[in-house]
Write an enzyme that holds these catalytic residues in place. Structure first.
Site, PDB file in Angstrom:
ATOM      1  N   GLY A   8       1.028  -1.135  -0.163  1.00 22.50           N
ATOM      2  CA  GLY A   8       0.130  -0.049   0.009  1.00 22.50           C
ATOM      3  C   GLY A   8       0.704   1.345  -0.027  1.00 22.50           C
ATOM      4  O   GLY A   8       0.429   2.330   0.419  1.00 22.50           O
ATOM      5  N   GLY A  12      -1.255   7.299   0.685  1.00 18.64           N
ATOM      6  CA  GLY A  12      -1.893   7.469   2.508  1.00 18.64           C
ATOM      7  C   GLY A  12      -0.660   7.006   3.222  1.00 18.64           C
ATOM      8  O   GLY A  12       0.564   7.666   3.336  1.00 18.64           O
ATOM      9  N   ILE A  13      -0.939   6.315   4.462  1.00 17.48           N
ATOM     10  CA  ILE A  13      -0.281   5.850   5.374  1.00 17.48           C
ATOM     11  C   ILE A  13       1.020   5.098   4.973  1.00 17.48           C
ATOM     12  O   ILE A  13       2.098   5.276   5.290  1.00 17.48           O
ATOM     13  CB  ILE A  13      -0.728   4.910   6.460  1.00 17.48           C
ATOM     14  N   ASP A  41      -1.209  -7.444  -7.472  1.00 15.37           N
ATOM     15  CA  ASP A  41      -2.697  -7.253  -6.907  1.00 15.37           C
ATOM     16  C   ASP A  41      -2.966  -8.106  -5.683  1.00 15.37           C
ATOM     17  O   ASP A  41      -2.727  -9.563  -5.850  1.00 15.37           O
ATOM     18  CB  ASP A  41      -3.740  -7.632  -8.028  1.00 15.37           C
ATOM     19  N   SER A 112      -7.340  -1.301  12.277  1.00 16.19           N
ATOM     20  CA  SER A 112      -8.083  -0.084  12.205  1.00 16.19           C
ATOM     21  C   SER A 112      -8.932   0.065  13.545  1.00 16.19           C
ATOM     22  O   SER A 112      -9.337  -1.222  13.875  1.00 16.19           O
ATOM     23  CB  SER A 112      -9.094  -0.288  10.988  1.00 16.19           C
ATOM     24  N   TYR A 148     -15.940  -4.059   6.461  1.00 13.04           N
ATOM     25  CA  TYR A 148     -14.497  -3.349   6.881  1.00 13.04           C
ATOM     26  C   TYR A 148     -14.310  -3.729   8.189  1.00 13.04           C
ATOM     27  O   TYR A 148     -12.975  -4.285   8.571  1.00 13.04           O
ATOM     28  CB  TYR A 148     -14.563  -2.048   6.587  1.00 13.04           C
TER      29      TYR A 148
HETATM   30  P1  NAD Z   1      -4.984   4.712   0.845  1.00 12.08           P
HETATM   31  O1  NAD Z   1      -6.268   4.502  -0.091  1.00 12.08           O
HETATM   32  O2  NAD Z   1      -4.449   5.869   0.827  1.00 12.08           O
HETATM   33  O3  NAD Z   1      -3.937   3.673   0.379  1.00 12.08           O
HETATM   34  C1  NAD Z   1      -4.075   2.488   0.219  1.00 12.08           C
HETATM   35  C2  NAD Z   1      -3.186   1.713  -0.742  1.00 12.08           C
HETATM   36  O4  NAD Z   1      -3.399   0.290  -0.850  1.00 12.08           O
HETATM   37  C3  NAD Z   1      -3.528   2.355  -2.067  1.00 12.08           C
HETATM   38  O5  NAD Z   1      -2.013   2.657  -2.693  1.00 12.08           O
HETATM   39  C4  NAD Z   1      -3.761   1.226  -2.900  1.00 12.08           C
HETATM   40  O6  NAD Z   1      -3.328   1.134  -4.375  1.00 12.08           O
HETATM   41  C5  NAD Z   1      -3.220   0.049  -2.060  1.00 12.08           C
HETATM   42  N1  NAD Z   1      -4.169  -1.200  -2.341  1.00 12.08           N
HETATM   43  C6  NAD Z   1      -5.335  -1.303  -2.282  1.00 12.08           C
HETATM   44  N2  NAD Z   1      -5.875  -2.382  -2.933  1.00 12.08           N
HETATM   45  C7  NAD Z   1      -4.842  -3.271  -3.267  1.00 12.08           C
HETATM   46  C8  NAD Z   1      -4.492  -4.321  -3.971  1.00 12.08           C
HETATM   47  N3  NAD Z   1      -5.365  -5.278  -4.169  1.00 12.08           N
HETATM   48  N4  NAD Z   1      -2.982  -4.579  -3.926  1.00 12.08           N
HETATM   49  C9  NAD Z   1      -1.997  -4.063  -3.649  1.00 12.08           C
HETATM   50  N5  NAD Z   1      -2.452  -2.863  -3.116  1.00 12.08           N
HETATM   51  C10 NAD Z   1      -3.564  -2.363  -3.100  1.00 12.08           C
HETATM   52  O7  NAD Z   1      -5.622   4.324   2.222  1.00 12.08           O
HETATM   53  P2  NAD Z   1      -4.770   4.740   3.612  1.00 12.08           P
HETATM   54  O8  NAD Z   1      -5.641   5.481   4.332  1.00 12.08           O
HETATM   55  O9  NAD Z   1      -3.353   4.958   3.560  1.00 12.08           O
HETATM   56  O10 NAD Z   1      -5.170   3.252   4.259  1.00 12.08           O
HETATM   57  C11 NAD Z   1      -3.738   2.397   4.658  1.00 12.08           C
HETATM   58  C12 NAD Z   1      -4.193   1.307   5.523  1.00 12.08           C
HETATM   59  O11 NAD Z   1      -4.793   1.946   6.800  1.00 12.08           O
HETATM   60  C13 NAD Z   1      -5.365   0.431   4.961  1.00 12.08           C
HETATM   61  O12 NAD Z   1      -5.060  -0.801   5.659  1.00 12.08           O
HETATM   62  C14 NAD Z   1      -6.696   1.175   5.959  1.00 12.08           C
HETATM   63  O13 NAD Z   1      -7.515   0.147   5.963  1.00 12.08           O
HETATM   64  C15 NAD Z   1      -5.938   1.398   7.155  1.00 12.08           C
HETATM   65  N6  NAD Z   1      -6.566   2.628   8.076  1.00 12.08           N
HETATM   66  C16 NAD Z   1      -6.821   3.896   7.274  1.00 12.08           C
HETATM   67  C17 NAD Z   1      -7.458   4.782   8.084  1.00 12.08           C
HETATM   68  C18 NAD Z   1      -7.609   6.215   7.660  1.00 12.08           C
HETATM   69  O14 NAD Z   1      -8.527   7.004   8.212  1.00 12.08           O
HETATM   70  N7  NAD Z   1      -7.209   6.530   6.518  1.00 12.08           N
HETATM   71  C19 NAD Z   1      -8.038   4.378   9.534  1.00 12.08           C
HETATM   72  C20 NAD Z   1      -7.820   2.959   9.986  1.00 12.08           C
HETATM   73  C21 NAD Z   1      -7.031   2.241   9.103  1.00 12.08           C
END
Ligand code: NAD
Length: 253
Positions: A8, A12-13, A41, A112, A148
């Site tokens: 990922g 984001g994170i 994927d 999460s 989720y």
């Molecule tokens: P984001 O959407 O910015 O990034 C997620 C990344 O995962 C993307 O780059 C996407 O391309 C990649 N991804 C998705 N499906 C994929 C696949 N099939 N194969 C490979 N890569 C794939 O989201 P984020 O907010 O940075 O989330 C990162 C993690 O943190 C996630 O697991 C999310 O559930 C968790 N999270 C986020 C939040 C929030 O508030 N943003 C809160 C709690 C938990």
């Protein structure tokens, strides 16, 4: 210098983790659907196998840590389960033999705070039974809001269950999870951008500090838990959520 696999990593994170760890001089192997060192994927078994094989090639079979950050919160419920649970657990498990060769190996899943919400029990059970077809089918039957949370509850329970086993703790691999609250990333952009979305977020994930976290704030905790400085935290899900969990279940410790 440590070699750290981050999934990922394009957004984001995960992207913040890449920046924070690279700035410290570590070698990062990024994994994402595109624009990464390893494109693949994680929602399908063959995609996970291809990603694992590419990581072996790119790393020369030497890695010190993995951070499974790739995740989805919307879209096809079956895909949410496939990426958030099976994508994370199969990648972490697939890298275990390589981690076992490292001096201070660490594995981290991004769960999460939503895991405390009402996740669908059938989905959780099928995930923990490692039955992906049943988990995908159960996700299709579940209430939309229960998928989720189920994916993340199952992920944190898997971490707790696996971490203490001889393959992990016994091999010196510290396996943990982080449970973020609301973080300002593309995943939350539309919710944070509307009054209605903000109200929903404040119900499920109260922001006691009056704002969401920036992704870098999570990355600093990732840096600690994925590094040798963490020498004794094992099997835990660390809530990094601006008080959301403490607000919603104050009696549970
Ligand atoms: P984001 O959407 O910015 O990034 C997620 C990344 O995962 C993307 O780059 C996407 O391309 C990649 N991804 C998705 N499906 C994929 C696949 N099939 N194969 C490979 N890569 C794939 O989201 P984020 O907010 O940075 O989330 C990162 C993690 O943190 C996630 O697991 C999310 O559930 C968790 N999270 C986020 C939040 C929030 O508030 N943003 C809160 C709690 C938990």
């Amino acid at each position: 210098m440590r070699t750290i696999v981050i999934t990922g990593a394009a957004s984001g994170i995960g992207l913040a983790c890449v920046r924070v760890l690279a700035a410290q001089g570590h070698r990062v192997i990024s994994v994402d659907l595109r624009k990464a060192d390893v494109d693949g994927d994680l929602s399908v078994p063959e995609g996970r196998r291809a990603v694992l094989s590419r990581i072996e090639d790119v790393s020369g079979r030497r890695i010190d840590a993995v951070v499974a950050c790739a995740g989805l919160s919307t879209g096809d419920p079956a895909d949410i389960i496939a990426v958030n649970f099976f994508g994370a657990t199969e990648l972490i498990s697939g890298l275990r033999p390589m981690l076992a060769q490292a001096k201070a190996p660490r594995a981290l899943a991004i769960s999460s705070e939503a895991l405390i919400l009402s996740g669908d029990a059938d989905v959780v059970d099928a995930c923990l039974a490692a039955d992906e077809p049943s988990a995908r089918a159960a996700a299709g039957r579940a209430a939309p809001g229960a998928v989720y949370p189920a994916s993340k509850l199952a992920l944190s329970r898997w971490v707790k269950r696996e971490a203490v086993k001889s393959e992990w703790a016994g091999a010196g691999i510290l396996l943990n999870a982080i449970a973020p609250g609301v973080v300002r990333t593309p995943m939350t952009a539309s919710l944070l951008g509307s009054a209605e979305g903000l109200a929903t977020l404040n119900e499920t994930t109260p922001m006691r500090l009056g704002k969401p976290a920036e992704p870098e704030e999570l990355a600093l905790l990732v840096r600690f838990l994925a590094g040798p400085e963490n020498s004794f935290i094992l099997g835990q899900t660390i809530f990094c959520d601006g008080g959301a969990e403490a607000t919603l279940r104050p009696e549970q410790v």
